[in-house]
Design a protein around this motif. Structure first.
Motif, PDB file in Angstrom:
ATOM      1  N   VAL A  28       0.967  -1.121  -0.069  1.00  0.00           N
ATOM      2  CA  VAL A  28      -0.102   0.121   0.058  1.00  0.00           C
ATOM      3  C   VAL A  28       0.664   1.245   0.010  1.00  0.00           C
ATOM      4  CG1 VAL A  28      -1.878   1.424   1.317  1.00  0.00           C
ATOM      5  CG2 VAL A  28      -2.031  -0.963   1.012  1.00  0.00           C
ATOM      6  N   ILE A  29       1.819   1.334   0.667  1.00  0.00           N
ATOM      7  CA  ILE A  29       2.654   2.321   0.687  1.00  0.00           C
ATOM      8  C   ILE A  29       3.551   2.731  -0.462  1.00  0.00           C
ATOM      9  CG2 ILE A  29       4.995   3.352   1.943  1.00  0.00           C
ATOM     10  CD1 ILE A  29       4.024   1.793   4.398  1.00  0.00           C
ATOM     11  N   ARG A  30       3.854   1.507  -1.189  1.00  0.00           N
ATOM     12  CA  ARG A  30       4.551   1.435  -2.646  1.00  0.00           C
ATOM     13  C   ARG A  30       3.506   2.307  -3.588  1.00  0.00           C
ATOM     14  NH1 ARG A  30       6.712  -3.643  -1.368  1.00  0.00           N
ATOM     15  NH2 ARG A  30       5.235  -4.474  -2.705  1.00  0.00           N
ATOM     16  N   MET A  31       2.238   1.668  -3.388  1.00  0.00           N
ATOM     17  CA  MET A  31       1.348   2.428  -4.332  1.00  0.00           C
ATOM     18  C   MET A  31       1.288   3.739  -4.176  1.00  0.00           C
ATOM     19  SD  MET A  31      -1.583  -0.849  -4.180  1.00  0.00           S
ATOM     20  CE  MET A  31      -2.566  -0.035  -5.576  1.00  0.00           C
ATOM     21  N   VAL A  32       1.026   4.298  -3.068  1.00  0.00           N
ATOM     22  CA  VAL A  32       0.849   5.767  -2.610  1.00  0.00           C
ATOM     23  C   VAL A  32       2.147   6.409  -3.282  1.00  0.00           C
ATOM     24  CG1 VAL A  32       0.724   7.260  -0.931  1.00  0.00           C
ATOM     25  CG2 VAL A  32      -0.409   5.213  -0.673  1.00  0.00           C
ATOM     26  N   LYS A  33       3.295   6.056  -3.117  1.00  0.00           N
ATOM     27  CA  LYS A  33       4.529   6.670  -3.724  1.00  0.00           C
ATOM     28  C   LYS A  33       4.361   6.729  -4.963  1.00  0.00           C
ATOM     29  CE  LYS A  33       7.404   5.724   0.363  1.00  0.00           C
ATOM     30  NZ  LYS A  33       8.710   5.092   0.812  1.00  0.00           N
ATOM     31  N   MET A  34       3.846   5.421  -5.788  1.00  0.00           N
ATOM     32  CA  MET A  34       4.090   5.490  -7.411  1.00  0.00           C
ATOM     33  C   MET A  34       2.826   6.342  -7.826  1.00  0.00           C
ATOM     34  SD  MET A  34       4.129   1.252  -8.013  1.00  0.00           S
ATOM     35  CE  MET A  34       5.779   0.751  -7.903  1.00  0.00           C
ATOM     36  N   ILE A  35       1.692   6.738  -7.125  1.00  0.00           N
ATOM     37  CA  ILE A  35       0.710   7.452  -7.442  1.00  0.00           C
ATOM     38  C   ILE A  35       0.888   8.993  -7.228  1.00  0.00           C
ATOM     39  CG2 ILE A  35      -1.591   8.196  -6.893  1.00  0.00           C
ATOM     40  CD1 ILE A  35      -2.339   5.324  -6.217  1.00  0.00           C
ATOM     41  N   GLU A  36       1.768   9.376  -6.283  1.00  0.00           N
ATOM     42  CA  GLU A  36       2.202  10.531  -6.149  1.00  0.00           C
ATOM     43  C   GLU A  36       3.098  10.920  -7.006  1.00  0.00           C
ATOM     44  OE1 GLU A  36       3.882  13.362  -2.442  1.00  0.00           O
ATOM     45  OE2 GLU A  36       4.043  11.239  -2.364  1.00  0.00           O
ATOM     46  N   SER A  37       4.215   9.936  -7.466  1.00  0.00           N
ATOM     47  CA  SER A  37       5.081  10.441  -8.216  1.00  0.00           C
ATOM     48  C   SER A  37       4.522  10.753  -9.815  1.00  0.00           C
ATOM     49  CB  SER A  37       6.207   9.239  -8.686  1.00  0.00           C
ATOM     50  OG  SER A  37       5.644   8.007  -9.233  1.00  0.00           O
ATOM     51  N   THR A  38       3.225  10.225 -10.093  1.00  0.00           N
ATOM     52  CA  THR A  38       2.564  10.353 -11.187  1.00  0.00           C
ATOM     53  C   THR A  38       1.889  11.685 -11.420  1.00  0.00           C
ATOM     54  OG1 THR A  38       2.936   7.956 -11.832  1.00  0.00           O
ATOM     55  CG2 THR A  38       1.161   9.233 -12.964  1.00  0.00           C
ATOM     56  N   PHE A  39       0.895  11.553 -10.361  1.00  0.00           N
ATOM     57  CA  PHE A  39      -0.241  12.532 -10.183  1.00  0.00           C
ATOM     58  C   PHE A  39       0.135  13.957  -9.506  1.00  0.00           C
ATOM     59  CE2 PHE A  39      -2.229   8.592 -11.293  1.00  0.00           C
ATOM     60  CZ  PHE A  39      -3.226   9.039 -12.428  1.00  0.00           C
ATOM     61  N   SER A  40       1.419  14.000  -8.994  1.00  0.00           N
ATOM     62  CA  SER A  40       1.703  14.925  -8.007  1.00  0.00           C
ATOM     63  C   SER A  40       1.509  16.493  -8.722  1.00  0.00           C
ATOM     64  CB  SER A  40       3.087  14.890  -7.461  1.00  0.00           C
ATOM     65  OG  SER A  40       3.401  16.042  -6.364  1.00  0.00           O
ATOM     66  N   GLN A  41       2.309  16.545  -9.845  1.00  0.00           N
ATOM     67  CA  GLN A  41       2.257  17.747 -10.762  1.00  0.00           C
ATOM     68  C   GLN A  41       0.865  17.937 -11.333  1.00  0.00           C
ATOM     69  OE1 GLN A  41       4.916  19.590 -10.877  1.00  0.00           O
ATOM     70  NE2 GLN A  41       6.019  18.007  -9.448  1.00  0.00           N
ATOM     71  N   GLN A  71       3.007   5.266  11.670  1.00  0.00           N
ATOM     72  CA  GLN A  71       2.811   6.780  12.700  1.00  0.00           C
ATOM     73  C   GLN A  71       2.906   7.721  11.649  1.00  0.00           C
ATOM     74  OE1 GLN A  71       6.946   6.503  14.729  1.00  0.00           O
ATOM     75  NE2 GLN A  71       5.571   6.625  16.503  1.00  0.00           N
ATOM     76  N   LYS A  72       3.236   7.800  10.570  1.00  0.00           N
ATOM     77  CA  LYS A  72       2.998   9.003   9.486  1.00  0.00           C
ATOM     78  C   LYS A  72       2.119   8.314   8.499  1.00  0.00           C
ATOM     79  CE  LYS A  72       5.597  11.543   5.828  1.00  0.00           C
ATOM     80  NZ  LYS A  72       6.822  11.768   5.213  1.00  0.00           N
ATOM     81  N   PRO A  73       1.009   9.104   8.549  1.00  0.00           N
ATOM     82  CA  PRO A  73      -0.219   8.741   7.634  1.00  0.00           C
ATOM     83  C   PRO A  73       0.141   8.819   6.204  1.00  0.00           C
ATOM     84  CG  PRO A  73      -0.537  11.134   8.619  1.00  0.00           C
ATOM     85  CD  PRO A  73       0.833  10.481   9.167  1.00  0.00           C
ATOM     86  N   LEU A  74      -0.498   8.064   5.590  1.00  0.00           N
ATOM     87  CA  LEU A  74      -0.242   8.192   3.935  1.00  0.00           C
ATOM     88  C   LEU A  74      -1.074   9.277   3.350  1.00  0.00           C
ATOM     89  CD1 LEU A  74      -1.056   4.357   3.207  1.00  0.00           C
ATOM     90  CD2 LEU A  74       1.337   5.367   3.559  1.00  0.00           C
ATOM     91  N   ILE A  75      -0.439  10.149   2.863  1.00  0.00           N
ATOM     92  CA  ILE A  75      -0.707  11.198   2.155  1.00  0.00           C
ATOM     93  C   ILE A  75      -0.011  11.633   0.853  1.00  0.00           C
ATOM     94  CG2 ILE A  75      -0.925  13.981   2.422  1.00  0.00           C
ATOM     95  CD1 ILE A  75      -0.808  13.649   5.253  1.00  0.00           C
ATOM     96  N   VAL A  76      -0.909  11.951  -0.257  1.00  0.00           N
ATOM     97  CA  VAL A  76      -0.327  12.141  -1.602  1.00  0.00           C
ATOM     98  C   VAL A  76      -0.250  13.700  -1.316  1.00  0.00           C
ATOM     99  CG1 VAL A  76      -0.857  12.154  -4.020  1.00  0.00           C
ATOM    100  CG2 VAL A  76      -1.508  10.354  -2.548  1.00  0.00           C
ATOM    101  N   THR A  77       0.782  14.310  -2.058  1.00  0.00           N
ATOM    102  CA  THR A  77       0.946  15.760  -1.797  1.00  0.00           C
ATOM    103  C   THR A  77       0.835  16.258  -3.318  1.00  0.00           C
ATOM    104  OG1 THR A  77       3.484  15.499  -2.331  1.00  0.00           O
ATOM    105  CG2 THR A  77       2.467  15.791   0.021  1.00  0.00           C
ATOM    106  N   ALA A  78       0.512  17.543  -3.444  1.00  0.00           N
ATOM    107  CA  ALA A  78       0.551  18.138  -4.943  1.00  0.00           C
ATOM    108  C   ALA A  78       1.726  18.933  -5.206  1.00  0.00           C
ATOM    109  CB  ALA A  78      -0.685  19.310  -4.783  1.00  0.00           C
ATOM    110  N   GLY A  79       2.506  18.372  -5.900  1.00  0.00           N
ATOM    111  CA  GLY A  79       3.780  19.128  -6.130  1.00  0.00           C
ATOM    112  C   GLY A  79       4.616  19.010  -4.843  1.00  0.00           C
ATOM    113  N   LYS A  80       4.561  18.258  -4.268  1.00  0.00           N
ATOM    114  CA  LYS A  80       5.380  18.023  -2.937  1.00  0.00           C
ATOM    115  C   LYS A  80       5.453  19.412  -2.051  1.00  0.00           C
ATOM    116  CE  LYS A  80       8.559  14.350  -4.921  1.00  0.00           C
ATOM    117  NZ  LYS A  80       7.930  13.408  -4.227  1.00  0.00           N
TER     118      LYS A  80
END
Length: 393
Positions: free
Chosen positions: A250-263, A357-366
């Protein structure tokens, strides 16, 4: 005889069906490709981007530079920004197709693996939300295209335009004379296809992101429920190994989605803020000049604001739900009765507790998280700029 694998594949297809069909029509659905197939995919995407740039993006920018009236600039500027944002979205999704394909493979594995009825119901619950959101998004988008293409043919204008610059459904200015036949018919037909492209991109890209987001929410909620039921573990070591493995995926999926959709999320937030600010300014100025109120235009502006508001609220609420469910994993780990476990079993919970401990959050442009708190900040900023534009008007 229908096998269990076919049932799982049908469930997966049902979950991503609408987004997949839209992305396939615009050549953006990720797939394994090499050689000629990869070349054809690249040519298809580049042809769409080039055609859209030549017939919509550049002419919309030229029209915006040609305008002198501030009201018209505000109105046409929202169309121009929406057109400009589509090109990088196409290029980002096309360039990240291998990453998206990995996420889809993980999603397919989640649907194929064995699960309880409760876990399956949770997955269907979130998939159904994404499906309903896609249907509503397609409906709203179709209505918007209908308003700006069909109504002007009956003399009902929904845009604030200057005479001679409203020949086409999408506000554009061409450097050559397009008022003569057959140039007018050709450009008009191309614009209709380009507006269909915008609609498919809106549903395909944006709702696809929502579908992936909600799927992860379902997986996080299932992990939380499995940890809460630790007293029912028949084989603690095997079950905890499965939980840790699923949590890391799940953590890997969040990171992959963020790398694609962040911008893409950054552009979406900017567009939402600009359109909301511009259209609210137009509505207030219309009421200030009570003798020039157009009910059709007023309805269109209110509809556009509500459509964008629902869309952005959907994403931010989904991001907030993901953060809440990931925090719930930490709470469930802490409250699962680890004091009554054996020492080696209690230690195995530490990894899950530390990683959650750190919640899974997708950021916009980091830059900022996609949560409901950020949505409130964007709305506050949009309203603050309304007063500035009203002062200029």
């Amino acid at each position: 005889m229908v096998t269990s694998k076919q049932i799982h594949e049908a469930d997966y297809d049902w979950a991503v069906g609408i987004s997949r069909n839209c992305l396939r029509l615009i050549c953006l659905w990720p797939r394994e490709s090499c050689g000629k197939r990869k070349l054809l995919d690249n040519l298809c995407v580049m042809t769409i981007v080039l055609t859209f740039s030549v017939f919509v993006v550049i002419p919309s920018v030229l029209l915006l530079l040609k305008q002198n009236d501030l009201k018209t600039i505000i109105d046409d500027g929202s169309y121009c920004i929406a057109a400009l944002s589509l090109v990088p979205k196409f290029l980002i999704i096309h360039g990240k197709r291998s990453v998206i394909l990995n996420v889809l493979n993980m999603m397919a594995i989640d649907w194929e693996k064995s699960k309880t009825d409760e876990e399956k119901n949770i997955m269907f619950y979130y998939a159904n939300i994404a499906r309903v959101g896609s249907i509503l998004g397609f409906t709203f988008g179709f209505i918007a295209i209908f308003l700006i293409t069909i109504l002007p043919k009956f003399g009902i204008q929904v845009r604030h335009t200057e005479d001679g610059l409203d020949m086409f459904p999408y506000p554009c200015y061409y450097v050559f004379d397009v008022s003569r036949s057959p140039y007018y018919e050709i450009i008009y037909t191309i614009q209709i296809f380009m507006m269909a492209l915008i609609l498919l991109s809106y549903i395909g890209i944006h709702m696809f992101f929502g579908t992936l987001f909600l799927h992860i929410c379902g997986q996080a909620k299932n992990l939380r429920a499995r940890i809460e039921n630790e007293k029912k573990f028949e084989d603690f070591r095997r079950t905890m190994t499965s939980i840790v493995s699923d949590h890391l995926r799940v953590i890997r999926m969040v990171k992959m989605i963020e790398s694609t959709f962040s911008q893409i999320l950054v552009t979406m937030i900017i567009i939402f803020g600009v359109i909301t600010c511009a259209y609210l300014t137009s509505i207030i100025s219309m009421f200030a000049e009570s003798d020039t109120i157009s009910l059709t235009r007023l309805s269109y502006l209110v509809f556009s604001i509500c459509t964008n508001l629902v869309q952005m609220l959907f994403y931010f609420l989904t991001g907030q739900e993901l953060a809440n469910q990931s925090e719930g994993i930490y709470d469930a780990t802490y409250e699962c009765g680890w004091l009554n476990l054996k020492s080696n079993e209690a230690k195995s919970l530490i990894l899950v507790m530390v990683r959650s401990q750190k919640p899974l959050i997708v950021t916009a442009g980091k830059l900022f998280p996609v949560t409901f708190l950020t949505f409130g900040g964007v709305m506050k900023l949009s309203f603050s700029y309304v007063s500035f534009l009203l002062t200029m008007l």
